[in-house]
Enzyme design. Structure first.
Site, PDB file in Angstrom:
ATOM      1  N   ASP A  44       0.856  -1.199   0.079  1.00  3.91           N
ATOM      2  CA  ASP A  44      -0.088  -0.099  -0.026  1.00  3.91           C
ATOM      3  C   ASP A  44       0.794   1.293   0.011  1.00  3.91           C
ATOM      4  O   ASP A  44       0.735   2.314  -0.667  1.00  3.91           O
ATOM      5  CB  ASP A  44      -0.988   0.279   1.167  1.00  3.91           C
ATOM      6  CG  ASP A  44      -2.110  -0.956   1.213  1.00  3.91           C
ATOM      7  OD1 ASP A  44      -2.954  -1.146   2.112  1.00  3.91           O
ATOM      8  OD2 ASP A  44      -2.033  -1.810   0.278  1.00  3.91           O
ATOM      9  N   ALA A  45       1.891   1.233   0.850  1.00  2.00           N
ATOM     10  CA  ALA A  45       2.833   2.333   1.005  1.00  2.00           C
ATOM     11  C   ALA A  45       3.607   2.841  -0.170  1.00  2.00           C
ATOM     12  O   ALA A  45       3.441   4.067  -0.917  1.00  2.00           O
ATOM     13  CB  ALA A  45       3.848   2.077   1.979  1.00  2.00           C
ATOM     14  N   ASP A  48       0.480   4.218  -2.906  1.00  5.18           N
ATOM     15  CA  ASP A  48       0.367   5.542  -2.166  1.00  5.18           C
ATOM     16  C   ASP A  48       1.372   6.557  -2.821  1.00  5.18           C
ATOM     17  O   ASP A  48       1.216   7.611  -3.244  1.00  5.18           O
ATOM     18  CB  ASP A  48       0.170   5.685  -0.752  1.00  5.18           C
ATOM     19  CG  ASP A  48      -1.171   4.938  -0.197  1.00  5.18           C
ATOM     20  OD1 ASP A  48      -1.231   4.802   0.998  1.00  5.18           O
ATOM     21  OD2 ASP A  48      -1.829   4.576  -1.087  1.00  5.18           O
ATOM     22  N   LEU A  94     -18.695 -30.212   6.332  1.00  3.56           N
ATOM     23  CA  LEU A  94     -19.010 -31.690   6.301  1.00  3.56           C
ATOM     24  C   LEU A  94     -17.961 -32.420   7.002  1.00  3.56           C
ATOM     25  O   LEU A  94     -16.709 -32.110   6.917  1.00  3.56           O
ATOM     26  CB  LEU A  94     -19.181 -32.003   5.024  1.00  3.56           C
ATOM     27  CG  LEU A  94     -20.513 -31.891   4.169  1.00  3.56           C
ATOM     28  CD1 LEU A  94     -20.267 -32.072   2.900  1.00  3.56           C
ATOM     29  CD2 LEU A  94     -21.729 -32.282   4.778  1.00  3.56           C
ATOM     30  N   GLU A 127     -24.755 -37.816  -3.787  1.00  2.91           N
ATOM     31  CA  GLU A 127     -24.441 -36.918  -5.133  1.00  2.91           C
ATOM     32  C   GLU A 127     -22.906 -36.231  -5.158  1.00  2.91           C
ATOM     33  O   GLU A 127     -22.225 -36.546  -4.045  1.00  2.91           O
ATOM     34  CB  GLU A 127     -25.253 -35.455  -4.715  1.00  2.91           C
ATOM     35  CG  GLU A 127     -24.667 -34.726  -3.472  1.00  2.91           C
ATOM     36  CD  GLU A 127     -25.878 -33.715  -2.897  1.00  2.91           C
ATOM     37  OE1 GLU A 127     -26.835 -34.526  -2.441  1.00  2.91           O
ATOM     38  OE2 GLU A 127     -25.659 -32.681  -2.817  1.00  2.91           O
ATOM     39  N   LYS A 129     -19.649 -34.083  -4.750  1.00  2.00           N
ATOM     40  CA  LYS A 129     -19.174 -33.121  -4.058  1.00  2.00           C
ATOM     41  C   LYS A 129     -18.311 -32.203  -5.021  1.00  2.00           C
ATOM     42  O   LYS A 129     -17.264 -32.628  -5.356  1.00  2.00           O
ATOM     43  CB  LYS A 129     -18.370 -33.460  -2.938  1.00  2.00           C
ATOM     44  CG  LYS A 129     -17.863 -32.436  -1.943  1.00  2.00           C
ATOM     45  CD  LYS A 129     -17.084 -32.982  -0.657  1.00  2.00           C
ATOM     46  CE  LYS A 129     -16.819 -31.866   0.303  1.00  2.00           C
ATOM     47  NZ  LYS A 129     -16.052 -30.833  -0.293  1.00  2.00           N
ATOM     48  N   ASP A 131     -16.229 -29.103  -6.492  1.00  2.00           N
ATOM     49  CA  ASP A 131     -15.195 -28.410  -5.636  1.00  2.00           C
ATOM     50  C   ASP A 131     -15.095 -27.050  -6.241  1.00  2.00           C
ATOM     51  O   ASP A 131     -14.510 -26.588  -7.261  1.00  2.00           O
ATOM     52  CB  ASP A 131     -13.809 -29.175  -6.229  1.00  2.00           C
ATOM     53  CG  ASP A 131     -12.476 -28.929  -5.398  1.00  2.00           C
ATOM     54  OD1 ASP A 131     -12.815 -27.834  -4.307  1.00  2.00           O
ATOM     55  OD2 ASP A 131     -11.646 -29.173  -5.642  1.00  2.00           O
ATOM     56  N   ARG A 150     -19.939 -18.048   2.054  1.00  3.27           N
ATOM     57  CA  ARG A 150     -19.817 -18.834   3.307  1.00  3.27           C
ATOM     58  C   ARG A 150     -19.323 -18.268   4.520  1.00  3.27           C
ATOM     59  O   ARG A 150     -19.714 -18.021   5.704  1.00  3.27           O
ATOM     60  CB  ARG A 150     -19.303 -20.465   3.237  1.00  3.27           C
ATOM     61  CG  ARG A 150     -19.284 -21.182   4.402  1.00  3.27           C
ATOM     62  CD  ARG A 150     -18.988 -22.501   4.208  1.00  3.27           C
ATOM     63  NE  ARG A 150     -18.782 -23.469   5.386  1.00  3.27           N
ATOM     64  CZ  ARG A 150     -17.734 -23.521   6.127  1.00  3.27           C
ATOM     65  NH1 ARG A 150     -16.678 -22.595   6.004  1.00  3.27           N
ATOM     66  NH2 ARG A 150     -17.728 -24.036   7.388  1.00  3.27           N
ATOM     67  N   GLU A 186     -23.485 -24.582  -4.521  1.00  5.05           N
ATOM     68  CA  GLU A 186     -21.787 -24.370  -4.858  1.00  5.05           C
ATOM     69  C   GLU A 186     -21.796 -23.662  -6.454  1.00  5.05           C
ATOM     70  O   GLU A 186     -22.422 -24.189  -7.219  1.00  5.05           O
ATOM     71  CB  GLU A 186     -21.146 -25.929  -5.227  1.00  5.05           C
ATOM     72  CG  GLU A 186     -19.895 -25.658  -5.019  1.00  5.05           C
ATOM     73  CD  GLU A 186     -19.258 -25.860  -3.386  1.00  5.05           C
ATOM     74  OE1 GLU A 186     -20.198 -25.803  -2.578  1.00  5.05           O
ATOM     75  OE2 GLU A 186     -17.990 -25.926  -3.230  1.00  5.05           O
ATOM     76  N   TYR A 238     -27.826 -27.456  -3.513  1.00  7.63           N
ATOM     77  CA  TYR A 238     -27.883 -28.882  -2.777  1.00  7.63           C
ATOM     78  C   TYR A 238     -28.381 -28.674  -1.254  1.00  7.63           C
ATOM     79  O   TYR A 238     -28.353 -29.813  -0.743  1.00  7.63           O
ATOM     80  CB  TYR A 238     -26.411 -29.283  -2.771  1.00  7.63           C
ATOM     81  CG  TYR A 238     -25.400 -28.674  -2.394  1.00  7.63           C
ATOM     82  CD1 TYR A 238     -25.375 -28.305  -1.193  1.00  7.63           C
ATOM     83  CD2 TYR A 238     -24.214 -28.390  -3.203  1.00  7.63           C
ATOM     84  CE1 TYR A 238     -24.424 -27.473  -0.789  1.00  7.63           C
ATOM     85  CE2 TYR A 238     -23.361 -27.610  -2.885  1.00  7.63           C
ATOM     86  CZ  TYR A 238     -23.123 -27.141  -1.471  1.00  7.63           C
ATOM     87  OH  TYR A 238     -22.033 -26.297  -1.291  1.00  7.63           O
ATOM     88  N   LYS A 302     -26.367 -38.081   2.358  1.00  5.94           N
ATOM     89  CA  LYS A 302     -26.961 -37.278   3.149  1.00  5.94           C
ATOM     90  C   LYS A 302     -28.278 -38.095   3.764  1.00  5.94           C
ATOM     91  O   LYS A 302     -28.819 -38.724   2.721  1.00  5.94           O
ATOM     92  CB  LYS A 302     -27.954 -36.009   2.598  1.00  5.94           C
ATOM     93  CG  LYS A 302     -26.640 -35.052   2.299  1.00  5.94           C
ATOM     94  CD  LYS A 302     -26.966 -33.855   1.366  1.00  5.94           C
ATOM     95  CE  LYS A 302     -26.077 -32.916   0.982  1.00  5.94           C
ATOM     96  NZ  LYS A 302     -26.410 -31.775   0.032  1.00  5.94           N
ATOM     97  N   LYS A 326     -14.391 -38.820   0.577  1.00 11.07           N
ATOM     98  CA  LYS A 326     -13.564 -38.061  -0.380  1.00 11.07           C
ATOM     99  C   LYS A 326     -12.622 -39.067  -1.469  1.00 11.07           C
ATOM    100  O   LYS A 326     -12.647 -40.211  -1.030  1.00 11.07           O
ATOM    101  CB  LYS A 326     -12.605 -37.384   0.267  1.00 11.07           C
ATOM    102  CG  LYS A 326     -12.729 -36.137   1.314  1.00 11.07           C
ATOM    103  CD  LYS A 326     -13.252 -34.975   0.557  1.00 11.07           C
ATOM    104  CE  LYS A 326     -13.533 -33.820   1.212  1.00 11.07           C
ATOM    105  NZ  LYS A 326     -12.001 -33.134   1.607  1.00 11.07           N
ATOM    106  N   CYS A 420      14.112 -26.297  22.488  1.00 13.32           N
ATOM    107  CA  CYS A 420      13.376 -25.549  21.519  1.00 13.32           C
ATOM    108  C   CYS A 420      14.206 -24.680  20.668  1.00 13.32           C
ATOM    109  O   CYS A 420      15.006 -23.768  21.122  1.00 13.32           O
ATOM    110  CB  CYS A 420      12.303 -24.503  22.350  1.00 13.32           C
ATOM    111  SG  CYS A 420      11.490 -23.243  21.329  1.00 13.32           S
ATOM    112  N   CYS A 423      13.685 -20.619  21.692  1.00 13.66           N
ATOM    113  CA  CYS A 423      14.088 -20.044  22.910  1.00 13.66           C
ATOM    114  C   CYS A 423      15.156 -20.842  23.590  1.00 13.66           C
ATOM    115  O   CYS A 423      15.462 -20.316  24.684  1.00 13.66           O
ATOM    116  CB  CYS A 423      12.796 -19.881  23.916  1.00 13.66           C
ATOM    117  SG  CYS A 423      12.118 -21.527  24.793  1.00 13.66           S
ATOM    118  N   CYS A 444       8.037 -27.367  24.161  1.00 15.17           N
ATOM    119  CA  CYS A 444       8.966 -26.628  24.748  1.00 15.17           C
ATOM    120  C   CYS A 444       8.559 -26.055  26.121  1.00 15.17           C
ATOM    121  O   CYS A 444       7.413 -25.804  26.332  1.00 15.17           O
ATOM    122  CB  CYS A 444       8.981 -25.202  23.799  1.00 15.17           C
ATOM    123  SG  CYS A 444       9.689 -23.769  24.682  1.00 15.17           S
ATOM    124  N   CYS A 450       9.149 -18.249  25.699  1.00 11.84           N
ATOM    125  CA  CYS A 450       9.297 -18.634  24.490  1.00 11.84           C
ATOM    126  C   CYS A 450       8.547 -17.793  23.455  1.00 11.84           C
ATOM    127  O   CYS A 450       7.330 -17.733  23.227  1.00 11.84           O
ATOM    128  CB  CYS A 450       8.789 -19.969  24.203  1.00 11.84           C
ATOM    129  SG  CYS A 450       8.897 -20.561  22.469  1.00 11.84           S
TER     130      CYS A 450
END
Ligand code: IVH
Length: 703
Positions: A44-45, A48, A94, A127, A129, A131, A150, A186, A238, A302, A326, A420, A423, A444, A450
Site C-alpha cells: 500500500d505504501a 500511495d 461436512l 451426490e 461433491k 469443488d 460462506r 456451490e 444442494y 445425506k 473424499k 526449543c 528459545c 517447549c 518462548c
C-alpha cells in the site's frame, strides 16, 4: 521502490510528461491487480507513493491535468471489500470419510444415534461433491434479494451484485415458492471455461489461475461485477438455510422442488438404500470423474428423511446426518531437502519437511507435515531421502514413505531436537500420569519466555474464529511482535493510541498506507465487544477449542463467572467439580482451564485485556427457547431416543446438560429405572418430568 525519483523542480516539461504517462500505466496495472485479480503486487505504501508522485507532477505542471487524468477520475473501486452478511442459519461444513469401511460406519453411527436396529432400513442420498465455493441465495417472495459467501460459517460476504450476473441463477423463481427461501449450493467453473479463461489471461499477460476453484472464487469476489459477468460461472443447489414453509419432507424432494423452481441441481443425485448402494455410486462417479466437465473432490451422502436430519442435528460444525466421501489422495515422488521445526502456540514442536517442489494432483507442493518425532522414526525418514508425498483435498501434504533404494549412502537417522529451536528451553514429552506413557508431542517448556509460543498465541487470538481482526493477520502479528509493538493481546488495543505518539507512524511504513492503517484501527475498534464464547476461545487455553468454549460460555453465561470459578478450581474443590460436571468437559480439560486461570501471568494479561474488551452474551446458534439456559440431567432409560440424541437436542435448544444432580439443576428427565439421581432431585425439590413430557416441551421450544 527503485531508487529515489529526481526532484520534480529539476524536470523539464517533456520529462515530466513522459513520467506522468508512465506512472498512469503503472498505477492502472496495480489497480487491476488489486481490484480485479485479488492479488496486489506492491505494498500500500509504495502504491500511495506512486499516486503522490503522480499528483505532485500535476501540481508542478498543471498542463498535465486532463479530464481523464487519474486525479480527476473516481478511484477504480471502493477500497473497502465486501459488506458482511450474518447467516440466519449457519453454513456448516461436512465430516469426511475416506474408506469403504468408514461408509458403513457412517450408517451404523446414524442408526446408533437414532436407536435403530443395525439392519433397519435407512434411505440416504448420494451426490457429487463439487469443488467450488459455497454460496447462500436468499429469495423473498420468489425474488433473489441477497447472496452471500460462506465466510466463517456464521458471517459471509455480500456478493449479491456479482451473483446477479451468473446466468444460471434465476432472479425470480417459478411456481409457488415459500415466502422466504435460502438456497445453498456451490458456485463452480467448468474445465473448458477454466482453460479458456487462462488462455485469455495468458494472452493479455495476466497471471493464471491455479485451478477452477480458485478461478471461480476469484471471479465471484470481484468488486466490479462486470468482471464477474464476463466469467462463466455455474451453480448447483444442494442445501438450504432459512425456509418459511418447507415444500417437502425429504432431501430428494427438496432438491426436486428446487428444480421445479428453476434452480440448477445436480442430475447425478440418487437415492440409496444400503452402504453397498452408496459405494457403488461412489466408485461409479470416481470412474466418470474426468469426464464430468467440472472438478469434484468426492461424493456427499445425506440422510434422506428431513425428520431424521432434524433429530440427528449437528456436532460442532458438521451435521451428523451427512458426510463427504473424499477421493483418495494423489501422490508424487520428490526429495527431502530439510526438516524445519516449528513451535506452536502450546509449545508443540512440529517437524515440517522441505521438499524439492513437485506437482501433486495439479498443485505444486514444497512442504509437507511430518507430524512428530515418532512418525519420523517409524518411517525412518532421513535428509536427502527420496520420498513419496501425497495430498488429499485441502489437507496438508504428507510423506507416505521413503524409497529406500534411492537413499544416499551417507544418510544418517534423523535426530529430533531436545531443545526449543526458538528459545532454547528444554523440550520434553510429558508423561501421562495415568498411563505412564510419553505424549507423542515434544513441547517447549519455555512457556512465557518462548517468543514462538507468544507469537502463535497472538495469531490465534486474532484468527478468524477468535477475534477475527481484519487486516491483522499472521504476517502483521509477526512483524509487530518482532518490533515490540504487540507483545500481549492487550497491546493490540493500544496500537492506535501508541501510533499517535510514535515517531515511526504505521502509515509511513513499507506495506502500509493511510487507508490500510485507518481500516486496521477500525477493525480493532470493532472487536472491543465480542461474544464471550469467541473471547474464551481466543485465549488459547489448551484443550479449549470452539466447542469447549461454547460449553463454558453456555454454562457460565459471563466471562467473569467462568473466571471466578476457574480461579478457585483447585484439585478436589467444589469449583473444579462444577467445571468437570459440564457435559463434554473431562478431567484433562478442567485441569487445563484451572491451570490457565490460576497462572499469575495470565491474571495480569487478562486484567489488561479486559480493560479494552467487553465479552458479550454468547452467539447462540439457536434462538432463545424456554429450555435455554436451563441445566438438565437425563437419568434412567430413554425409550424414544438415545442418550446422545437427548443431549444433543437439549444443547440445540440452549440448555446445559449435566451428568449429576445438584442445587444448580433445573430439570431432571427421568426414565424407567432411574435411581439415585431421581431420589436426589426429589430431595432437592427439582422439577422432574418423563421422556414424553420432555419431547413435548422440546417440540414447543423449537418453534
Ligand atoms: S452439503 C450442512 N453437498 O463441501 C451440509 N456440500 O466440505 C451442507 N460441497 O461447505 C453441505 N458439494 O461448500 C453439500 N453436494 C454437496 C456439496 C457440498 C460441495 C461443499 C460445501 C461445503 C463443503 C464441506
Amino acid at each position: 521502490m527503485k531508487g529515489k525519483p529526481p526532484l520534480i523542480d529539476a524536470l523539464t516539461f517533456a520529462e515530466a510528461k513522459a513520467e506522468h504517462v508512465r506512472l498512469a500505466d503503472e498505477i492502472a496495472k496495480h489497480d487491476r491487480a488489486y481490484y480485479q485479480e485479488d492479488a496486489p503486487t506492491i505494498s500500500d505504501a509504495d502504491y500511495d507513493a506512486l499516486r503522490q508522485r503522480y499528483a505532485d507532477l500535476e501540481s508542478a505542471f498543471p498542463e498535465l491535468v486532463t479530464p481523464d487524468s487519474l486525479t480527476q477520475t473516481v478511484g477504480a473501486a471502493p477500497s473497502e471489500k465486501f459488506a458482511k452478511i450474518r447467516h440466519k442459519v449457519p453454513m456448516l461444513s461436512l465430516g469426511n470419510v475416506f474408506s469403504d469401511e468408514e461408509v458403513s460406519e457412517f450408517g451404523a453411527r446414524v442408526r446408533r444415534f437414532l436407536g435403530l436396529a443395525k439392519d433397519a432400513p435407512l434411505d440416504v442420498t448420494a451426490e457429487p461433491k463439487i469443488d467450488g465455493l459455497s454460496c447462500s441465495l436468499r429469495y423473498e417472495g420468489g425474488a433473489l434479494m441477497q447472496a452471500a459467501t460462506r465466510g466463517d460459517g456464521f458471517e459471509g460476504e455480500d456478493v449479491t451484485a456479482n451473483v446477479l450476473t451468473v446466468k444460471e441463477i434465476p432472479h425470480r423463481l417459478r411456481g409457488s415458492v415459500p415466502e422466504i427461501l435460502e438456497v445453498r449450493g456451490e458456485i463452480y467453473m467448468t474445465h473448458s471455461d477454466f482453460s479458456a479463461l487462462n488462455e485469455r489471461q495468458a494472452a493479455i499477460g495476466k497471471p493464471l489461475f491455479a485451478n477452477p476453484r480458485n478461478a471461480a472464487a476469484g471471479s465471484l469476489r470481484q468488486l466490479d461485477s462486470s468482471i464477474t459477468a464476463s466469467r462463466p460461472l455455474h451453480f448447483f443447489a444442494y442445501a438450504w438455510g432459512e425456509v418459511s414453509d418447507m415444500p417437502a419432507d425429504t432431501q430428494l424432494d427438496m432438491i426436486a422442488a428446487f428444480e421445479a423452481y428453476g434452480l440448477p441441481v445436480n442430475p447425478l443425485t440418487v437415492l440409496c438404500h444400503s452402504a453397498e448402494d452408496l459405494l457403488k455410486f461412489y466408485h461409479g462417479i470416481e470412474d466418470r470423474r474426468a469426464s464430468l466437465g467440472y472438478d469434484i473432490d468426492g461424493v456427499v451422502y445425506k440422510v434422506n428423511s428431513l425428520a431424521l436430519q432434524e433429530r440427528l442435528g449437528f456436532v460442532s460444525r458438521a451435521p451428523r446426518w451427512a458426510t463427504a466421501h473424499k477421493f483418495p489422495a494423489q501422490q508424487a515422488v520428490t526429495v527431502l531437502r530439510g526438516i524445519d521445526i516449528q513451535v506452536g502456540r502450546t509449545g508443540a514442536l512440529t517437524p515440517v519437511a522441505r521438499l524439492d517442489p513437485v506437482t501433486v494432483g495439479g498443485v505444486v507442493v514444497s512442504n509437507a507435515t511430518l507430524h512428530n518425532e515418532d512418525e519420523i522414526a517409524r518411517k525412518d525418514i532421513r535428509l536427502g531421502d527420496t520420498v513419496i508425498v501425497q495430498r488429499a483435498g485441502d489437507v496438508i501434504p504428507q510423506i507416505v514413505s521413503v524409497v529406500l533404494g534411492k537413499r544416499p549412502k551417507d544418510a544418517e537417522p534423523y535426530e529430533f531436537p531436545q531443545t526449543c529451536p526458538v528459545c532454547g528451553s528444554a523440550a520434553i514429552r510429558e508423561i501421562d500420569s495415568k498411563t505412564g506413557t510419553a505424549d507423542v508431542v515434544r513441547r517447549c517448556t519455555g512457556r512465557l519466555v518462548c517468543a514462538a509460543q507468544a507469537v502463535e498465541g497472538l495469531k490465534h487470538f486474532v484468527s478468524r474464529n477468535a477475534l477475527d481482526i481484519e487486516g491483522l493477520g499472521e504476517k502483521q502479528i509477526e512483524q509487530f511482535f518482532a518490533e515490540g509493538l504487540i507483545k500481549t493481546a492487550a497491546d493490540i488495543f493500544r496500537l492506535e493510541e501508541r501510533d499517535k505518539h510514535s515517531l515511526q507512524r504505521l502509515k509511513n511504513r513499507e506495506g502500509y498506507g493511510e487507508t490500510s492503517v485507518r481500516n486496521l484501527f477500525a477493525a480493532i475498534e470493532a472487536r472491543r465487544q465480542v461474544p464471550v464464547n469467541r473471547f474464551i476461545y481466543a485465549l488459547g487455553i489448551r484443550h479449549v477449542g470452539e466447542t469447549n468454549a461454547r460449553r463454558l460460555a453456555r454454562h457460565f453465561g459471563t466471562f467473569e463467572a467462568l473466571r471466578a470459578t476457574a480461579q478457585r478450581a483447585l484439585e478436589g474443590s467444589e469449583a473444579r467439580a462444577e467445571i468437570n460436571n459440564i457435559e463434554g468437559i473431562g478431567d484433562v480439560v478442567a485441569e487445563s482451564i484451572a491451570d490457565f486461570f490460576q497462572e499469575k501471568h495470565n491474571e495480569s494479561v487478562l486484567d489488561a485485556l479486559l480493560a479494552y474488551v467487553t465479552p458479550l452474551p454468547m452467539e447462540e446458534i439457536v434462538s432463545a427457547s424456554p429450555i435455554a439456559g436451563k441445566t438438565v440431567v437425563f437419568t434412567g432409560a430413554l425409550e424414544r431416543m438415545t442418550r446422545d440424541e437427548a443431549k444433543a437436542q437439549a444443547e440445540r435448544l440452549g440448555a446445559k446438560v449435566a451428568a449429576s444432580v445438584s442445587k444448580k439443576t433445573d430439570l431432571v428427565v427421568a426414565g424407567p429405572g432411574a435411581g439415585s439421581k431421581l431420589a436426589k432431585a426429589q430431595e432437592l425439590g427439582i422439577e422432574t418430568i418423563d421422556e414424553e413430557t420432555w419431547l413435548i416441551r422440546a417440540a414447543g421450544a423449537g418453534d
